[in-house]
Design an enzyme around this catalytic site. Structure first.
Site, PDB file in Angstrom:
ATOM      1  N   LYS A 186     -11.995 -59.025 -20.732  1.00 33.63           N
ATOM      2  CA  LYS A 186     -13.333 -59.610 -20.675  1.00 33.63           C
ATOM      3  C   LYS A 186     -14.359 -58.657 -21.274  1.00 33.63           C
ATOM      4  CE  LYS A 186     -12.368 -63.272 -17.628  1.00 33.63           C
ATOM      5  NZ  LYS A 186     -12.124 -63.791 -16.332  1.00 33.63           N
ATOM      6  N   LYS A 231     -10.264 -72.111 -22.167  1.00 36.17           N
ATOM      7  CA  LYS A 231     -11.679 -72.504 -22.121  1.00 36.17           C
ATOM      8  C   LYS A 231     -12.556 -71.448 -22.794  1.00 36.17           C
ATOM      9  CE  LYS A 231     -11.979 -71.173 -17.276  1.00 36.17           C
ATOM     10  NZ  LYS A 231     -10.536 -70.900 -17.170  1.00 36.17           N
ATOM     11  N   LYS A 251      -4.176 -69.990 -28.674  1.00 35.72           N
ATOM     12  CA  LYS A 251      -3.817 -70.378 -27.311  1.00 35.72           C
ATOM     13  C   LYS A 251      -4.931 -71.267 -26.734  1.00 35.72           C
ATOM     14  CE  LYS A 251      -3.188 -68.558 -22.704  1.00 35.72           C
ATOM     15  NZ  LYS A 251      -3.419 -67.546 -21.739  1.00 35.72           N
TER      16      LYS A 251
END
Ligand code: ADP
Length: 339
Positions: free
Chosen positions: A123, A208, A205
């Site tokens: 992240k 979201k 892939k």
């Protein structure tokens, strides 16, 4: 293959636990990579499936969206066949013991271990600001598992590391506070079989975070638009094509039975079958596969009170189970409570 019992968990009954993130609309990647297996497992073992809204809050800080996605997950699971009489489905925030156990775990976790966390590193690499929640994510995940005495955690191979942190915490806790006894089980990852990476409409892939998803319950024009937008090469209609390198076929193969899969693969190889045809076939397969679930979802969404009842009852069972473990945890650590 059923989850196996190991020496480290043998004194604890087998309990399967899994959290589901309500941070967006559930998509085909989630379905084939996790939900389908959850639906199978929940019938077979004592299990706790919870909607991890505390986790989602690390990236989704919009009250209306969080509420909507949380209830959508419940609707999706129930529509896809989750039977609340066989297992427990509830909201993470209905079990406050989870955050209590997290705190206790913070005090026995080296910061250096969290700095190596894959989700945290990923992240941060994506440019998201690293709040302390994101950093401590694996601890909350460990508390989620151990507060119910979870011994088996169904995960994709890519998430093994988080179960490792959970195992470490259980071992460390028992070692530091157990006085020779195992207060918490040491859970095992239950690596889900057949977890193919489901490609998104852009060929990466499906996720979201990449905005390339097809929702499980997308329908009508929206579904058609997404399927039609799947990236393919530019081989002309009449020429033979290789199904194994095509994103559309990768999705078709997940839905089709053996006969249909062979039929479509043969059509690819023969030529005269264009990507437009393949997309039409895929659209039909998606529509047919989820037809019953879609119907059930419409029905359930007209009865939100029934869905809340399922979550309330699941939460009650979750709290009951969590409290059993927390009594031992508080007592082992010397945390006095007077209520
Ligand atoms: P996302 O990447 O959309 O944020 P999550 O990380 O919340 O999805 O994944 C939830 C579950 O769904 C995990 O068990 C993960 O392994 C599975 N999953 C997500 N995307 C895919 C995919 N494209 N293919 C296979 N499994 C997936």
């Amino acid at each position: 293959m059923p989850p196996t019992q190991t020496a480290s968990t043998s004194t604890f009954p087998r309990i399967v636990v899994s959290g589901i993130q309500p941070s967006g609309t559930l998509h085909l990647g989630n379905y084939f990579g996790a939900i389908r297996q959850h639906i199978e497992l929940h019938q077979q073992f004592e299990s706790y499936f919870f909607i991890v809204n505390y986790h989602a809050l690390t990236t989704l800080q919009d009250a209306e969206a969080l509420k909507k996605y949380s209830l959508d997950v419940a609707l999706d699971y129930l529509a896809l066949g989750f039977d609340p009489t066989k297992s427990n489905l509830f909201l993470q925030s209905d079990v406050p013991q989870v955050t209590e156990l997290s705190w206790i775990f913070y005090t026995i976790t080296p910061v250096s271990q969290l700095e190596k966390g894959v989700s945290f590193k990923d992240k941060v690499a994506q440019g998201l600001s690293a709040n302390a929640g994101l950093f401590n994510y694996p601890i909350l995940q460990a508390a989620d598992i151990l507060v119910y005495g979870g011994t088996q955690v169904p995960v994709g191979a890519d998430q093994k590391q988080n179960v490792e942190i959970c195992r470490d915490l259980a071992l460390r806790f028992n070692d530091r506070f157990g006085n020779g006894k195992d207060i918490l089980p040491v859970p095992e990852p239950y690596i889900l079989e057949d977890v193919a990476v489901v490609p998104g409409v852009d060929g990466r892939k499906m996720s979201k975070s990449y905005d390339n998803t097809i929702g499980i319950f997308d329908e009508g024009k929206e579904l058609k638009k997404k399927v039609m937008s799947i990236v393919t090469d530019s081989t002309p209609l009449e020429e033979p094509k290789d199904p194994d390198t095509c994103n559309v076929f990768s999705l078709i193969r997940l839905f089709a039975d053996d006969a249909k899969r062979e039929e479509v693969a043969a059509a690819y190889r023969a030529g005269g079958y264009g990507y437009g045809h393949a997309k039409k076939d895929l659209l039909q397969l998606i529509t047919d596969t989820f037809a019953e679930a879609r119907e059930r979802r419409h029905e359930l969404s007209n009865h939100p009170d029934d869905v809340m009842d399922v979550l309330r009852e699941g939460g009650r069972k979750g709290r009951e189970q969590a409290e059993r473990f927390m009594e031992n945890v508080r007592s082992a650590t010397g945390l006095i409570t007077t209520y």
